[in-house]
Design a protein around this motif. Sequence first.
Motif, PDB file in Angstrom:
ATOM      1  N   THR A   1       0.813  -1.214   0.000  1.00  0.00           N
ATOM      2  CA  THR A   1       0.000   0.000   0.000  1.00  0.00           C
ATOM      3  C   THR A   1       0.851   1.270   0.000  1.00  0.00           C
ATOM      4  O   THR A   1       0.301   2.365   0.010  1.00  0.00           O
ATOM      5  N   ASP A   2       2.178   1.149   0.005  1.00  0.00           N
ATOM      6  CA  ASP A   2       3.022   2.329  -0.014  1.00  0.00           C
ATOM      7  C   ASP A   2       2.831   3.051  -1.341  1.00  0.00           C
ATOM      8  O   ASP A   2       2.658   2.433  -2.395  1.00  0.00           O
ATOM      9  N   THR A   3       2.855   4.366  -1.283  1.00  0.00           N
ATOM     10  CA  THR A   3       2.676   5.164  -2.494  1.00  0.00           C
ATOM     11  C   THR A   3       3.689   6.304  -2.524  1.00  0.00           C
ATOM     12  O   THR A   3       4.244   6.698  -1.496  1.00  0.00           O
TER      13      THR A   3
ATOM     14  N   THR B   1       8.229   8.380  -0.425  1.00  0.00           N
ATOM     15  CA  THR B   1       7.035   7.546  -0.314  1.00  0.00           C
ATOM     16  C   THR B   1       6.308   7.825   0.996  1.00  0.00           C
ATOM     17  O   THR B   1       6.855   8.428   1.927  1.00  0.00           O
TER      18      THR B   1
ATOM     19  N   ASP C   1       2.539   3.222  -6.984  1.00  0.00           N
ATOM     20  CA  ASP C   1       3.240   2.254  -6.144  1.00  0.00           C
ATOM     21  C   ASP C   1       4.723   2.278  -6.518  1.00  0.00           C
ATOM     22  O   ASP C   1       5.081   1.940  -7.654  1.00  0.00           O
TER      23      ASP C   1
END
Length: 425
Positions: free
Chosen positions: A4-6, A28, A63
């Motif tokens: 779910t890191d963006t 991020t 992502d």
Amino acid sequence: MSGTDTIVAADVVITSPGRNFVTLKITTAEGLVGWGDATLNGRELAVASYLRDHVAPLLIGRDPARIEDTWQYLYRGAYWRRGPVTMTSVGAVDLALWDIKGKATGQPVYQLLGGAVRDRILCYTHASGWDVPRLLDAVDAQRERGFRAVRAQSGVPGLGTVYGVSENAPAHEQTPGHKPASGHEQPDGRGPGPHGPGPQEEIWDTDAYLRHAPEMLAAVREHVGPELKLLHDVHHRLTPGEAARLGKALEAVNLFWLEDVTPAENQEVLRHVRRHTTVPLAIGEVFNTVWECQTLITEQLIDFVRTCVTHAGGISHLRRIAALAELWQVRLGPHGPSDISPVALGASLHVGLSTPNFAIQEYMGYEPVVHEVFRHAWSYEDGHLHPGDEPGLGIEVDEALAARFPYEPAYLPVARRRDGSITDW
């Protein structure tokens, strides 16, 4: 790095500690920071604008783990493809994402590329002197620093400046784009040319060069003996016929390579050169994609491809070029003088340590302050480089120190023949 890191920010850092560098910083949501080099010597602000105005907004929310998808998105998703500005921008993003991937996994990037295939990377540096005695002194000085491979360049009798080699400039300042501390005139484009502000203009004479170069390089070979790997750069100045003549004249010198003998946009012209000489040929530092290298590689018209990790779209795309080259027994010798930042050099070394057909890395070194702005894990010792084992690319940028060195306009020189017509730089 979670699924779910963006990406939450993509910022451009422009600094000039001795010369201009453009760096991309990607951050991020989980607090990881990746660094990419976006320096394009003489056109730095074009890349900075491309990143800020067109690329950075597209990265927010993506992502960071999807490196290949992002590369495809930025390259194939844009109608206007290729070219140095576009590919340097794509390359900066790619490097930054590989840096994040390494930091997220706790691994140096070369481990993510399959691990080391060698213990260290052979590198070459530059030795320049206006005349042969001063050139020999410069070569000796580089050998004393441990280099086993040296690119030798000299002035040409009757000419004033030859692609960065000037009669009055000290050897350590003879690189275009460098800011001389002494304040004397230097072929880096800082200061007015004959038509006002802009690049310095040099006078070029092909016949004089063709008379001088074989004698100069033969003198270097006689001086150093057979073991030193000796390289020479022609800077695209010759026609195919002239390049073939030079190659034949240099076969006895046993060069490691002869670089950029003729402009290679028309790749078929290298067939003529290849038919007439066995001297190893290196080309490609101004190429930006695998397609520009394709004919040269698949017809074995060159021995070394010189595409730069930044200017050729990053690690992801340079690996494609390396894979194609390996099939045809062509090796990599990437562009890497001091006009790419330590970020790009580090990335190139991660590729080099993990790529079987990587032959040699160009390395000119940097002024001390550059090492302070760009703190790096890579190291030089005894004619070789290593990327280090810190996670990611092993580079961190001191943004506060970088801010103390604002951008200064600079150009590469322009070359004219004696009749006043423009020739290739």
